[in-house]
Write an enzyme that holds these catalytic residues in place. Structure first.
Site, PDB file in Angstrom:
ATOM      1  N   ALA A   1       0.781  -1.244   0.000  1.00 40.58           N
ATOM      2  CA  ALA A   1       0.000   0.000   0.000  1.00 40.58           C
ATOM      3  C   ALA A   1       0.810   1.291   0.000  1.00 40.58           C
ATOM      4  O   ALA A   1       0.311   2.319  -0.460  1.00 40.58           O
ATOM      5  CB  ALA A   1      -0.927   0.002   1.217  1.00 40.58           C
ATOM      6  N   ALA A   2       2.024   1.274   0.541  1.00 40.27           N
ATOM      7  CA  ALA A   2       2.785   2.529   0.672  1.00 40.27           C
ATOM      8  C   ALA A   2       3.098   3.128  -0.698  1.00 40.27           C
ATOM      9  O   ALA A   2       3.267   2.394  -1.664  1.00 40.27           O
ATOM     10  CB  ALA A   2       4.077   2.257   1.445  1.00 40.27           C
ATOM     11  N   PRO A   3       3.135   4.471  -0.754  1.00 45.35           N
ATOM     12  CA  PRO A   3       3.034   5.459   0.330  1.00 45.35           C
ATOM     13  C   PRO A   3       1.608   5.895   0.661  1.00 45.35           C
ATOM     14  O   PRO A   3       1.420   6.868   1.383  1.00 45.35           O
ATOM     15  CB  PRO A   3       3.835   6.636  -0.220  1.00 45.35           C
ATOM     16  CG  PRO A   3       3.570   6.581  -1.691  1.00 45.35           C
ATOM     17  CD  PRO A   3       3.494   5.115  -2.041  1.00 45.35           C
ATOM     18  N   GLY A   4       0.619   5.216   0.101  1.00 43.78           N
ATOM     19  CA  GLY A   4      -0.758   5.508   0.474  1.00 43.78           C
ATOM     20  C   GLY A   4      -1.570   6.271  -0.547  1.00 43.78           C
ATOM     21  O   GLY A   4      -2.673   6.727  -0.237  1.00 43.78           O
ATOM     22  N   SER A   5      -1.061   6.401  -1.764  1.00 47.15           N
ATOM     23  CA  SER A   5      -1.809   7.129  -2.802  1.00 47.15           C
ATOM     24  C   SER A   5      -3.182   6.516  -3.014  1.00 47.15           C
ATOM     25  O   SER A   5      -4.206   7.211  -3.020  1.00 47.15           O
ATOM     26  CB  SER A   5      -1.026   7.120  -4.120  1.00 47.15           C
ATOM     27  OG  SER A   5       0.248   7.674  -3.959  1.00 47.15           O
ATOM     28  N   LYS A   6      -3.202   5.203  -3.181  1.00 48.41           N
ATOM     29  CA  LYS A   6      -4.469   4.528  -3.474  1.00 48.41           C
ATOM     30  C   LYS A   6      -5.251   4.241  -2.195  1.00 48.41           C
ATOM     31  O   LYS A   6      -6.483   4.240  -2.207  1.00 48.41           O
ATOM     32  CB  LYS A   6      -4.191   3.264  -4.281  1.00 48.41           C
ATOM     33  CG  LYS A   6      -3.543   3.580  -5.634  1.00 48.41           C
ATOM     34  CD  LYS A   6      -3.168   2.323  -6.396  1.00 48.41           C
ATOM     35  CE  LYS A   6      -2.443   2.691  -7.688  1.00 48.41           C
ATOM     36  NZ  LYS A   6      -1.129   3.320  -7.449  1.00 48.41           N
TER      37      LYS A   6
ATOM     38  N   CYS B   1       2.774  -0.320 -12.581  1.00 51.59           N
ATOM     39  CA  CYS B   1       3.201   0.834 -13.378  1.00 51.59           C
ATOM     40  C   CYS B   1       4.287   0.387 -14.354  1.00 51.59           C
ATOM     41  O   CYS B   1       5.289   1.062 -14.558  1.00 51.59           O
ATOM     42  CB  CYS B   1       3.678   1.993 -12.498  1.00 51.59           C
ATOM     43  SG  CYS B   1       5.006   1.588 -11.360  1.00 51.59           S
TER      44      CYS B   1
END
Length: 430
Positions: free
Chosen positions: A247-252, A371
């Protein structure tokens, strides 16, 4: 320290020691703006500039003097791509040799920079003779891209060398996009909404986050448009249990909470403590509800280490990858990635998919994203996964500007000025 000397040291650490430029820059706070420009630019055009330096040098420099080689490349970059007075570039770059404790190199650097000035057109034409010099990418990567995307390979390479836009995601739980656009206009920051996404705004020119109105108050988050599709593709509903793996850095993670603040549980997992803390920091800045958020430090593939036995309605697997879709943002990837890395990423992704599938509810969705623009990390992973699982079917993934493939959708770098990104939505049959 002289900014050119610092740049040479940092570029050399990327080239010789395969260090991440992002990590190196985060540890270097002085003259950040210019050093970042010089590092990014030198690495973006490394494979072109390298050919020029090798042509002008009578003999290769010793390995221990590779920092001088990188300093020369930095000088070439400035002379060809930046609007800085020539005498300043030459003086500062030559002077950097003294700071690197290699005064013997001053005459050599001065000679090569002045030859570049005098013979620039001829030297740049020379670099066009090889495909690496023409497109400023390593040969192995060009070959991979040509094979994977025979109709798009050139546009991908050109997009990789472009300066990326700065795209924002407006926090719609706090402010509307229309009002935030007005706030930007009041600060004389030119921007436009991206109509294919509800919260996306693209700036005409990048700026410091400190210039963005309401940034500290959580009005916006910096996220490329390509990554903003994930939270919508998940088809979130109230009272669901959701897992954001890697999950990091938490954008989604933060976007999931913005799109649906009424989830029963959102579990965000990462195996890096420092990066996990960034999730909490970002969500706190955005002012999002955290009472149903759990941030866990764990290897998400080791289910027994973190799972309570609860199954999830939705899983987002934004899998670790080669990041070949974001080279325009991270040009050091051209030097950090090697051909053998891709098969390792393929196997790691399959391991993650197989593990996470066991904690997805029947009737639930798993969104696989990367990505990357390489099929070995994308379509071929999904194809292999489907061949070994029965109760799974592909669900349609509609992404504006993306190429519809047999096993998902691929956004290529530069399409709608977005990063390269891949999505595949898997449904678990009851």
């Amino acid at each position: 320290m002289n900014t050119r000397a610092t740049t040479a040291i940092l570029v050399n650490q990327v080239v010789q020691k395969k260090c991440s430029l992002t990590a190196l820059l985060s540890a270097n706070k002085k003259n950040q703006s210019l050093i970042q420009e010089l590092c990014y630019g030198t690495l973006r055009w490394y494979f072109k500039l390298k050919l020029i330096a090798e042509k002008l040098l009578h003999a290769p420099l010793r390995d221990k003097d590779h920092d001088i080689f990188c300093l020369i490349l930095t000088g070439f970059y400035q002379l060809n791509y930046l609007n800085i007075p020539t005498h300043t570039i030459v003086n500062q770059t030559v002077g950097a040799a003294e700071i690197l404790k290699k005064p013997w190199a001053k005459g050599l650097i001065n000679k090569l920079l002045r030859r570049f000035i005098a013979e620039k057109d001829e030297l740049l034409t020379f670099t066009e003779k090889t495909i690496e010099g023409q497109y400023a990418h390593p040969l192995w990567f060009i070959q991979h891209i040509k094979k994977a995307w025979p109709d798009h390979w050139e546009s991908i390479l050109i997009a990789n060398n472009a300066r990326p836009p700065m795209t924002l995601r407006v926090n719609l739980t706090k402010i509307s996009r229309e009002i935030y656009l007005e706030m930007l206009d009041q600060k004389n920051i030119s921007a436009k909404p991206l109509d294919f996404l509800p919260a996306a705004i693209q700036l005409e020119k990048p700026c410091s986050v400190h210039q963005l109105p309401g940034f500290n108050e959580g009005y916006c988050y910096i996220q490329d448009a390509a990554g903003q599709f994930a939270a919508y593709l998940l088809k979130l509903e109230n009272n669901q249990t959701v897992l954001d793996a890697c999950a990091a850095p938490g954008s989604k993670t933060s976007h999931i909470l913005e799109v649906n603040p009424h989830l029963k549980t959102l579990v965000a997992i990462d195996n890096n403590k420092q990066r996990l803390n960034r999730i909490k920091e970002n969500i706190t800045r955005l002012g999002l509800r955290q009472e149903h958020l759990q941030c866990l430090l764990a290897d998400v593939s080791q289910i027994d280490q973190w799972s309570s036995g609860e199954l999830f309605d939705r899983i987002l697997l934004d899998a670790p990858c080669s990041a070949t879709g974001v080279i325009r943002r991270h040009p050091d990837i051209k030097l950090l990635r090697q051909p053998g890395d891709i098969s390792q990423y393929h196997q790691k992704k399959l391991q993650l998919l197989n593990a996470l599938w066991t904690v997805l509810k029947a009737g639930g969705f798993l969104l696989y994203s990367t990505c990357s623009v390489l099929p070995d990390e994308n379509e071929k992973v999904i194809e292999e996964f489907l061949s070994t699982h029965d109760k799974v079917e592909l669900s349609p993934t509609n992404v504006h500007g993306g190429l519809q493939l047999k096993y998902g959708v691929q956004q290529l770098p530069g399409q709608d000025n977005k990063d390269g990104f891949y999505y595949s939505l898997l449904f678990k049959n009851p």
